[in-house]
Design a protein around this motif. Sequence first.
Motif, short mmCIF file in Angstrom:
data_model
loop_
_atom_site.label_atom_id
_atom_site.label_comp_id
_atom_site.label_asym_id
_atom_site.label_seq_id
_atom_site.Cartn_x
_atom_site.Cartn_y
_atom_site.Cartn_z
N THR A 9 0.83 -1.20 0.00
CA THR A 9 0.00 0.00 0.00
C THR A 9 0.87 1.25 0.00
O THR A 9 0.38 2.36 -0.18
CB THR A 9 -0.94 0.03 1.22
N SER A 10 2.17 1.07 0.22
CA SER A 10 3.07 2.21 0.21
C SER A 10 4.48 1.72 -0.12
O SER A 10 4.88 0.64 0.31
CB SER A 10 3.02 2.89 1.58
N LEU A 11 5.21 2.48 -0.92
CA LEU A 11 6.60 2.13 -1.26
C LEU A 11 7.45 3.36 -1.02
O LEU A 11 7.21 4.40 -1.63
CB LEU A 11 6.70 1.73 -2.75
N ILE A 12 8.43 3.24 -0.14
CA ILE A 12 9.30 4.38 0.10
C ILE A 12 10.75 3.91 0.20
O ILE A 12 11.02 2.72 0.35
CB ILE A 12 8.91 5.19 1.36
N ILE A 13 11.66 4.85 0.08
CA ILE A 13 13.08 4.53 0.14
C ILE A 13 13.58 4.81 1.55
O ILE A 13 13.23 5.83 2.15
CB ILE A 13 13.88 5.39 -0.87
N ALA B 23 3.18 -4.08 8.26
CA ALA B 23 4.54 -4.59 8.18
C ALA B 23 5.34 -3.82 7.14
O ALA B 23 4.82 -3.49 6.08
CB ALA B 23 4.52 -6.07 7.83
N THR B 24 6.59 -3.53 7.48
CA THR B 24 7.53 -2.97 6.51
C THR B 24 8.50 -4.08 6.14
O THR B 24 9.20 -4.61 7.01
CB THR B 24 8.29 -1.78 7.12
N ILE B 25 8.48 -4.45 4.87
CA ILE B 25 9.30 -5.57 4.39
C ILE B 25 10.46 -4.99 3.58
O ILE B 25 10.28 -4.03 2.83
CB ILE B 25 8.46 -6.49 3.47
N ILE B 26 11.63 -5.59 3.74
CA ILE B 26 12.78 -5.17 2.94
C ILE B 26 13.45 -6.40 2.33
O ILE B 26 13.29 -7.51 2.83
CB ILE B 26 13.82 -4.40 3.79
N ASN B 27 14.19 -6.18 1.26
CA ASN B 27 15.01 -7.24 0.67
C ASN B 27 16.45 -6.74 0.71
O ASN B 27 16.89 -6.11 -0.24
CB ASN B 27 14.66 -7.52 -0.79
N LEU C 242 14.24 -0.41 -0.71
CA LEU C 242 12.82 -0.16 -0.94
C LEU C 242 12.05 -0.71 0.26
O LEU C 242 12.08 -1.91 0.53
CB LEU C 242 12.37 -0.86 -2.22
N TYR C 243 11.37 0.18 0.98
CA TYR C 243 10.48 -0.27 2.06
C TYR C 243 9.16 -0.65 1.41
O TYR C 243 8.49 0.19 0.79
CB TYR C 243 10.21 0.85 3.06
N GLN C 244 8.80 -1.92 1.55
CA GLN C 244 7.54 -2.40 0.97
C GLN C 244 6.55 -2.53 2.13
O GLN C 244 6.70 -3.40 2.98
CB GLN C 244 7.78 -3.73 0.27
N ILE C 245 5.59 -1.63 2.15
CA ILE C 245 4.73 -1.52 3.32
C ILE C 245 3.33 -2.06 3.01
O ILE C 245 2.75 -1.72 1.97
CB ILE C 245 4.67 -0.04 3.77
N ARG C 246 2.85 -2.93 3.88
CA ARG C 246 1.51 -3.51 3.66
C ARG C 246 0.91 -3.95 4.99
O ARG C 246 1.63 -4.33 5.90
CB ARG C 246 1.60 -4.72 2.72
N PRO C 247 -0.41 -3.87 5.07
CA PRO C 247 -1.06 -4.45 6.24
C PRO C 247 -0.87 -5.97 6.23
O PRO C 247 -0.72 -6.56 5.16
CB PRO C 247 -2.54 -4.11 6.05
N ALA C 248 -0.83 -6.58 7.39
CA ALA C 248 -0.68 -8.03 7.45
C ALA C 248 -1.47 -8.56 8.63
O ALA C 248 -1.93 -7.81 9.49
CB ALA C 248 0.80 -8.39 7.61
N PHE C 249 -1.59 -9.86 8.64
CA PHE C 249 -2.21 -10.57 9.74
C PHE C 249 -3.59 -10.01 10.09
O PHE C 249 -3.82 -9.51 11.18
CB PHE C 249 -1.30 -10.54 10.96
N GLY C 250 -4.46 -10.10 9.12
CA GLY C 250 -5.82 -9.66 9.37
C GLY C 250 -5.92 -8.16 9.59
O GLY C 250 -6.91 -7.67 10.11
N GLY C 251 -4.89 -7.43 9.19
CA GLY C 251 -4.96 -5.99 9.26
C GLY C 251 -4.69 -5.43 10.63
O GLY C 251 -4.81 -4.24 10.87
N ASN C 252 -4.27 -6.27 11.56
CA ASN C 252 -3.99 -5.78 12.89
C ASN C 252 -2.62 -5.13 12.99
O ASN C 252 -2.31 -4.47 13.96
CB ASN C 252 -4.11 -6.91 13.91
#
Lengths: 291, 339
Positions: free
Chosen positions: B121-125, B154-158, B141-151
Amino acid sequence: MKAYKIIVLAKQVPDTRNVGKDAMKADGTINRAALPAIFNPEDLNALEQALRIKDKFPQSTVEIVTMGPGRAADIIREGLFRGTDGGILLTDRAFAGSDTLATSYAIGQALKKVGNIDIIVAGRQAIDGDTAQVGPQVAEKLGMLQITYVEEVTALDDNSITVKRRLESGVETVKSPLPLVITVNGSAPDCRARNAKLLMKYKHAKTATEIDALDEKSKQLYSKREGLILKEWTVADIDTEPDQLGLKGSPTKVKSIENVVLQAKDSKAISSSDEDIEGLVVELLESHTIG
Amino acid sequence: MNNIFVYCEIEDGQVADVSQELLTKGRGLANELNCKLEAIAIGHKLNGVEKQIIPYGVDTLYLADDERLFPYQTLPHTSIVVKLFDEEKPQIALMGASSIGRDLGPRVSSALHSGLTADCTSLIIGDHFDKKQDKKYENLLYQIRPAFGGNIIATIINPDCRPQMATVREGVMKKEILDENYKGEVVTLDVAKYVDDTDFVVEIIERHMEKSKVNIKGASIVVSGGYGVGSKENFKLLYDLAEVLGGEVGASRAAVDAGFAEHERQIGQTGVTVRPKLYIACGISGQIQHRAGMEESAQIIAINTDSEAPINSIADYVINGDVAEIIPKMIKSYKKNSK
């Protein structure tokens, strides 16, 4: 008559669709215990497609492969209650922290050991992550074809399968050679109910770990009833590179997790009285928000 | 090398909205990283397609044109993207979280052993410090998305694998032409070098594509219902209100799962994202996945019996009461006061 070797990929997931108020603890963290563990819904649609093939070609076999903690043996049992021939629980601490790629690698290596598979059927996506990635990634790991978004298997012969795909903006009918991986949508038919006879037959089916926890007398019973011992594979049972597993084998890392904190807006409370509702509508008309 | 790539989807000579939205996002990220924005379009009769791509600020557009490359098929498109990424080594690759992107993305990420995050839902550096390795990573690249039923969000990185891949749903990012006359290069790929004949083993027997009849994304007023609406019958009230106001009807995932509304009306992280002038949330509790799809609405009215519902905290107006009682009152007041 042709017999197909079919594998269903299924996952035990927390029921995120029914998150109640008690799912969050007072400190804002998730109370996992308050979320029941269920058979991922679209994996049940996948199971049904597999069982329908077996209905038509009764010499076929259907086995579930699932990866998870020991309690995910429920998924294998649930399959048996509905008509599968068995299953494999992949369980090991070494799998913990896997992202979709490390998960696909572990499942792929297990399926290589199973061997000679004609059709792998998986649900399109799991409700805990909604990624829809493991099906296609397992296909790639095995060098197999993939067809995603399947709603119905319309034809199957010795060398090919024809399926109807339900896409966001239409439908497609495609024919593919075997072997392949298909992923099934929630719009596909629901899974059949448990069969009462099968439930009686398999309700005591257990993995070796579950049997180990029983008393001596009960353990003895299983030595004579091998049909009730569920296959449980650990890392030792499959050929894997340790650095491809778990956290280490996962290119994606969770940098941070934020609990959702709502910043309250200054909202205006309106009662359900006729006057209040009319006041609101007039306000919206005057601001040209409506009208 | 080290650029940002966007995979562009094409149907009937039209580049998909989601691809153009990603080009807009990609341009912004490229500016920040001081690198180029590149795009790949795979299909047939692609002449002129560059006019719908380069103006978004694309520096290089790669075209793979062959009659066998349309409609989309997994293996040939994967082969082209994987080989091109092997050659060009992008640092970031973006795809739509569409039927195509969600079929292609995982396949490509598995082949390249690069991480993929779905439905961002959001991508930032941003930077990252790995304490274990005592290593600093810059400009991830910070890959940002709601997780786990939206509670949680999470910011995911590679950190180590490239490209950093993400899919994003249509409507989540804004689409904006940078410059009609932007100067970008078009590179036509020699398809035979990128695809094997053996990739074309799946046969498409029949295909019916239809533009969705529901246009929630373009509606300036959205009347949306959740599980709290209670029944399919009560949902009819929402249609009545939407008709009177000239809006569209949306739904939360719970309402869609309960069969109250069609899937194409679903608003939220795994549905459509809307930014209407007015969003009327009826019987919606407002979990983060739903809010992700509507919180940028200019004005929000929440109608709810639960005074603690999370939706109330982002609403401009909160009406405490029963949807079945309040909607008819709104219709009546509107008819009385409009014109």
